[in-house]
Design an enzyme around this catalytic site. Structure first.
Site: not given
Lengths: 314, 255
Positions: A69, A71, A127, A130, A165, A192, A217, A244, A266
């Site tokens: 991703n 985003i 966070n 990212c 995180k 992450n 995932g 995952g 996910t």
């Protein structure tokens, strides 16, 4: 009855399975499909000071056993979150962890201050990792001094649990975990997404608008498990395992590796009730095993005297 | 929004490599509106991992149908679904077509290729609403046209094997000459280049036009933010295909 609850710095969580940031919206989108109050907690979509539009399409691409991703932290901004989402979350019997993302240390502080003033969030997850936003050339999460500095600044502004995180995209994640622990963080979330990419060989073009993105995932579970194992052995604060997890047995592996709690990410995209199924499956498994407290699993990996041979691999 | 295990009724090939899948889902059949979609888990393995979105093609009693072309892992698995087996489905999802607006009389339904998908359910709703329906279908070749459960059908093929030798937008231009059909409203679905051409056609003719977009999604319910659609001249830059769409007025989006 299996005991499922736990605490981080005095804040109560009903069970050890939380919905991961960015995979459960702001907690009020999926109420048709899942009773969110059966989760241990909800970690919100990352909140920034101002709303963010996010990256151009395509933002997601499926890969083997996972997805990438990019985003770009699309979110409604902390002001709208406080005005529109917090009242709905307050009405629920659920522990809310507000996730904060920012492109400067001052912005982290400003968002946290606004949330502190509003009340309603029980804890904060920061966070710093990212992979899809690189404003001002900064990528806080891969700079240990910067990560520690953010922790120090935020620690001074709140007594609520502060969870950092961490990114796996560093040489040694445990160094970062120790650094934030030393600055007063109450817990770390590990991990992450991993930086990854995918290419369309017909067009020779990337499949994400930003070329690279974050891999999540089932594909990343073994990596996440190893990072949790490494981190849990290096710090004394709780480690929240992420990466995952889609089944109760996935979560139990993380507990054994040293995670105090886990987040389901996910898997929520495939079934928004995934976290509830994981939480309830853990309790059921413990019952069958005669374990009266899920917490008794944490960090009990047996590395003495050989390994296990998987019986079911055929 | 429902999350159901639906019994497969049949999978029927309706054109080369094109299938209609019917499943038993009474609550979904009652709730779904034309242009909405369902998100189907095509298997229980990690490959493919994510659900696949399909426009609802038709409802009949307690049955819901989707139509698809076998193009990848997800549709390959679906084409092999066995009657009596069960599929894990979330739906109805998204915002559909605005069919019951009193400000138009004639609905011109325009489908390119598998863009025919939402047109039969739209046709049924339009007939109920007392609208006049005209359907323009385009396909690469005659054998790929799926013309059932539609009304007043005109066709175009890329290879000229049936109807107009050209695109479905060429057909629209022929069917809707300048000055005629000012009471018409266009409802389109198909590949992105076709929708782009259709939006341009609607703009030059000053016709209202709604299109159903197709694209990759992860969750289908607005939580992952993975399916942005660029908006024109709005406060926000993006809408979400899954939640705000998949149907948009062509004035509002950049295709």
């Amino acid at each position: 009855m299996v005991r499922t609850e736990f605490h981080i710095a005095g804040v109560h969580f009903k069970n050890r399975v939380l919905a991961a940031s960015g995979t459960f919206g702001y907690g009020d989108e999926c109420t048709d499909l899942v009773d969110v109050q059966r989760l241990g907690g909800i970690v919100t979509k990352s909140l920034s000071l101002k709303p963010r539009d996010g990256n151009p399409p395509p933002r997601i691409v499926e890969t083997s056993g996972g997805m990438l991703n990019s985003i770009g932290l699309a979110n409604i901004g902390v002001h709208r979150f406080i005005a529109e989402k917090l009242p709905r979350l307050r009405a629920l019997d659920i522990t809310v962890v507000a996730n904060i993302a920012a492109s400067s240390v001052d912005e982290y502080c400003a968002v946290l201050d606004l949330l502190e003033e509003a009340g309603g969030a029980h804890a904060y997850e920061i966070n710093v990792s990212c992979p899809n936003v690189k404003e001002g050339g900064l990528n806080f999460g891969t700079d240990c001094a910067m990560t520690a500095g953010i922790t120090r600044r935020l620690r001074a502004r709140t007594r609520k649990p502060l969870i950092l995180k961490l990114t796996p995209n560093v040489a040694q994640i445990s160094t970062f975990a120790r650094a934030v622990q030393d600055e007063g963080a109450d817990a770390v979330s590990v991990i992450n997404t991993l930086i990854g990419m995918a290419i369309d060989i017909r067009t020779r073009k990337p499949l994400l608008s930003t070329v690279t993105g974050g891999l999540s995932g089932p594909a990343i579970k073994p990596v996440a498990l190893a990072k949790v194992y490494e981190t849990a052995r290096s710090v004394h604060i709780p480690v929240i395992g992420i990466g995952g997890i889609s089944t109760p047995s996935d979560a139990i592996e993380f507990f054994l590796a040293g995670a105090t709690a886990v987040q389901v990410g996910t898997a929520n995209f495939i079934d928004p009730a995934a976290g509830v199924h994981v939480a309830e499956g853990i309790a059921t498994w413990c019952t069958t095993q005669g374990i009266d407290d899920v917490g008794k699993l944490v960090g009990t990996l047996d590395t003495q005297g050989g390994v296990s041979v998987l019986e079911s691999w055929l | 929004m429902l999350h159901i295990l639906a019994r497969v009724l049949h999978v029927t090939s309706v054109a080369p490599n094109v299938y209609v899948l019917a499943f038993h889902a009474p609550d979904l059949a009652a709730a779904v509106r034309p242009g909405q979609f369902v998100n189907i888990l095509t298997g229980d393995s990690l490959q493919p991992l994510l659900r696949r979105p399909f426009s609802v093609y038709r409802t009949e009693g307690d049955a819901v149908e989707v139509i698809f072309q076998r193009v990848g892992k997800g549709t390959a698995a679906l084409s092999l679904a066995q009657p009596g087996g069960f599929l894990d489905i979330i739906g109805p999802l998204g915002a559909g077509f605005h069919l019951d607006d009193p400000r138009y009389q004639t609905a011109v339904l325009i489908g390119g290729g598998l863009g025919v998908a939402p047109l039969p359910i739209a046709t049924a709703a339009l007939q109920k609403a007392g609208k006049r329906v005209v359907t323009l279908l385009g396909a690469r070749t005659a054998g790929q046209l799926v013309e059932t459960h539609l009304e007043n059908v005109h066709v175009a093929t890329d290879d000229g094997t049936r109807g107009l030798h050209g695109t479905v937008v060429d057909l629209a231009a022929q069917y809707l000459p300048v000055g005629a059909h000012e009471d018409a409203r266009l409802f389109g679905c198909g590949p992105t280049p076709m929708l782009r051409a259709l939006a341009e056609f609607a703009r030059t003719r000053a016709l209202e036009c709604e299109v159903s977009l197709e694209g990759q999604m992860a969750c289908g319910i607005g939580i992952c933010q993975g399916c942005p659609v660029e908006l024109t001249g709005q406060l926000r830059t993006y809408a979400l295909m899954c939640k705000d769409g998949p149907v948009f007025n062509t004035r509002d989006i950049v295709i």
